[in-house]
Design a protein around this motif. Sequence first.
Motif, PDB file in Angstrom:
ATOM      1  N   ARG A   1      -5.543 -56.277  -2.270  1.00 32.07           N
ATOM      2  CA  ARG A   1      -6.826 -56.275  -2.671  1.00 32.07           C
ATOM      3  C   ARG A   1      -7.578 -55.419  -1.376  1.00 32.07           C
ATOM      4  O   ARG A   1      -8.532 -54.566  -1.463  1.00 32.07           O
ATOM      5  CB  ARG A   1      -7.679 -57.487  -2.748  1.00 32.07           C
ATOM      6  N   LEU A   2      -7.209 -55.824  -0.209  1.00 30.03           N
ATOM      7  CA  LEU A   2      -7.751 -55.332   1.043  1.00 30.03           C
ATOM      8  C   LEU A   2      -7.446 -53.443   0.959  1.00 30.03           C
ATOM      9  O   LEU A   2      -8.155 -52.833   1.188  1.00 30.03           O
ATOM     10  CB  LEU A   2      -6.970 -55.798   2.307  1.00 30.03           C
ATOM     11  N   ARG A   3      -5.982 -53.262   0.490  1.00 30.41           N
ATOM     12  CA  ARG A   3      -5.860 -51.785   0.525  1.00 30.41           C
ATOM     13  C   ARG A   3      -6.676 -51.293  -0.585  1.00 30.41           C
ATOM     14  O   ARG A   3      -7.081 -49.962  -0.270  1.00 30.41           O
ATOM     15  CB  ARG A   3      -4.228 -51.969   0.163  1.00 30.41           C
ATOM     16  N   ARG A   4      -6.674 -51.791  -1.827  1.00 23.84           N
ATOM     17  CA  ARG A   4      -7.549 -51.398  -2.777  1.00 23.84           C
ATOM     18  C   ARG A   4      -8.972 -51.158  -2.207  1.00 23.84           C
ATOM     19  O   ARG A   4      -9.531 -49.901  -2.754  1.00 23.84           O
ATOM     20  CB  ARG A   4      -7.357 -52.196  -4.062  1.00 23.84           C
ATOM     21  N   GLN A   5      -9.582 -51.894  -1.455  1.00 28.06           N
ATOM     22  CA  GLN A   5     -10.980 -51.676  -1.155  1.00 28.06           C
ATOM     23  C   GLN A   5     -11.075 -50.667  -0.238  1.00 28.06           C
ATOM     24  O   GLN A   5     -12.008 -49.965  -0.408  1.00 28.06           O
ATOM     25  CB  GLN A   5     -11.345 -52.959  -0.482  1.00 28.06           C
ATOM     26  N   PHE A   6     -10.152 -50.368   0.762  1.00 26.23           N
ATOM     27  CA  PHE A   6     -10.108 -49.429   1.758  1.00 26.23           C
ATOM     28  C   PHE A   6      -9.827 -47.877   0.914  1.00 26.23           C
ATOM     29  O   PHE A   6     -10.545 -47.053   1.117  1.00 26.23           O
ATOM     30  CB  PHE A   6      -9.116 -49.346   2.755  1.00 26.23           C
ATOM     31  N   SER A   7      -8.937 -47.819  -0.006  1.00 27.52           N
ATOM     32  CA  SER A   7      -8.662 -46.711  -0.645  1.00 27.52           C
ATOM     33  C   SER A   7      -9.843 -46.110  -1.775  1.00 27.52           C
ATOM     34  O   SER A   7      -9.988 -45.078  -1.779  1.00 27.52           O
ATOM     35  CB  SER A   7      -7.376 -46.672  -1.498  1.00 27.52           C
TER      36      SER A   7
END
Lengths: 256, 321
Positions: free
Chosen positions: B295-301
């Motif tokens: 989820r974190l990665r998705r938010q940043f991307s």
Amino acid sequence: MTADTPMVKAEDVRKSFGLVEVLRGIDLQVERGEVFCLIGPSGSGKSTFLRCINHLEKINGGRLSVDGELVGYRQKGDRLYELREKEVCAKRAEIGMVFQHFNLFPHKTALANVMEAPIQVKGENKADAADRGRRLLEQVGLGDKFDAYPRQLSGGQQQRVAIARALAMEPKLMLFDEPTSALDPELVGEVLDVMRGLARAGMTMVVVTHEMGFAREVGDAVVFMDGGVIIESGKPREMLTDPQHERTRSFLSKVL
Amino acid sequence: MADTRTAPGTGTVPLKAVPVRYPGRWVAAAVVLVLVAMLVSGLVTNDNYQWAVVREYFFSEPILRGLVLTLELTVIAMAIGIVLGVILAVMRLSPNPIVSGAAWTYVWFFRGTPVLVQLLVWFNLAALYPVISLGVPFGPSFVSGSANNFITPLAAAILGLGLNEAAYMAEIIRAGILSVDQGQTEAAQALGMNRLRTMRRIVLPQAMRVVVPPTGNETISMLKTTSLASVIALAELLYSAQIIYGRTFQTIPLLIVAVIWYLILTSVLSAGQFYVERYFARGAVRTLPPTPLQRLRRQFSRGGPGPHDTAALLASSKDTR
Ligand SMILES: Nc1ncnc2c1ncn2[C@@H]1O[C@H](COP(=O)(O)OP(=O)(O)OP(=O)(O)O)[C@@H](O)[C@H]1O
Ligand SMILES: [Mg+2]
């Protein structure tokens, strides 16, 4: 067994649930390589009879045999001895069954569903089971769905996996309980195609169905059941176009 | 975030979408922040907390040894609870009335008495059966010895907590087994699988999805319940702290040490629970919920989920528990 032993033979088969007698004396014979269709209104006992054939239900009276051997019992003299679980399982392993609601194992991929019984029941090794599984899935047109879980597949695809799963045990007899009635109309064809292919390959099949077109085209024999008894039986072409019995006629007029 | 969008039919003129304002939320947030500030300042400025003492004992040897014992006790008691629970659950569902009755009685007894009382009874078992022996029922015995040798505080705690847990796990697992569609058993039997194999390969794995969340709760609860073993003088985390403050009278700081360690352990267990649940959801959902990392990665991307990003909203609402 000799080649002329019928695959399924029922003589006065009776089955009750509590006080309700659901099968009230069924007599019929399914020959080898035959596609045998069972039709009839809801509640007439079609599923129950099918489930008696692989001993998912115990019969209360009469004789029922598959490939010349009694279902669920062994006869010695004039006594019937109930089979042990192991023997019952061994007989079930020779009979494939396809359910209305597919009943695939949702926690396993399509390929794992097909491999499960050969490995667990026959003790086949993993590589052989996987080979056969892939071949069967390709055969039912799912060569690209090996790793899909059942919930990721359409109803028609799930039912084709279910057929492949049953075929993986190399059964001598296949039982189909309304295999297409839970499907959207446009998906019925793909399942019937697979069944047609099986029939052509000479598989003995007992099919409970409401698909009169399929019964007429592929069926070798058809019986009409109502209220736990057989009302009429015959060749599909004749019986479905010119039923002799009033109840058959009124049923057919509703489904056709 | 796309606050400006080209509305259909308006050609190339971009329209500005003004999000709704929520003044109430700002007030509520301010109140909460003030309360938190008061709490923190209280924690820091009140000398009675004796943070220096907390720091001194936090990694001290007796505390760490108690911590390890607490963990061991949790793992062993849960293992006994789960294994025995599966057996009891399968027994409960047996068609044999004596077998299912025995399982029912077990659950009735162990759920019906406080676990603290059970611990005390196990600890004092020697008074009830001074000699314990292993052998043929009503026949000769092969090994025998004084109950006091077998029933150490550790053994009493393991028996008391494990056998009690089995009663709860049995009910959880039974509910899980009953949640699996009857058609699954039929399909397995039609393929020639026997009852045992059907249970092990088909029913139990599917029951796991229903069984895992409450089992996680049970594990977290067990971690805390092990502190009851302090009454039978077993040096787990709480008793280790008690021993120290019994000597030094620094009661509050040592209890704080225990509190912080319990919080750390339960937090780790909660995180573990998320991943175990995710594993057993295979096949039950079309797409697995994302891990926090994903989820974190998705938010940043994406630069954060926008107000119209329903997929991300759904995903985040699903695993906030
Ligand atoms: N396990 C059971 N216990 C009690 N009654 C049952 C059980 N299984 C089936 N029956 C009853 O037996 C009768 C026949 O059921 P069966 O499922 O064989 O009908 P069917 O011909 O397959 O109907 P359908 O076309 O709706 O599937 C029904 O009245 C049903 O309620
Ligand atoms: Mg039916």
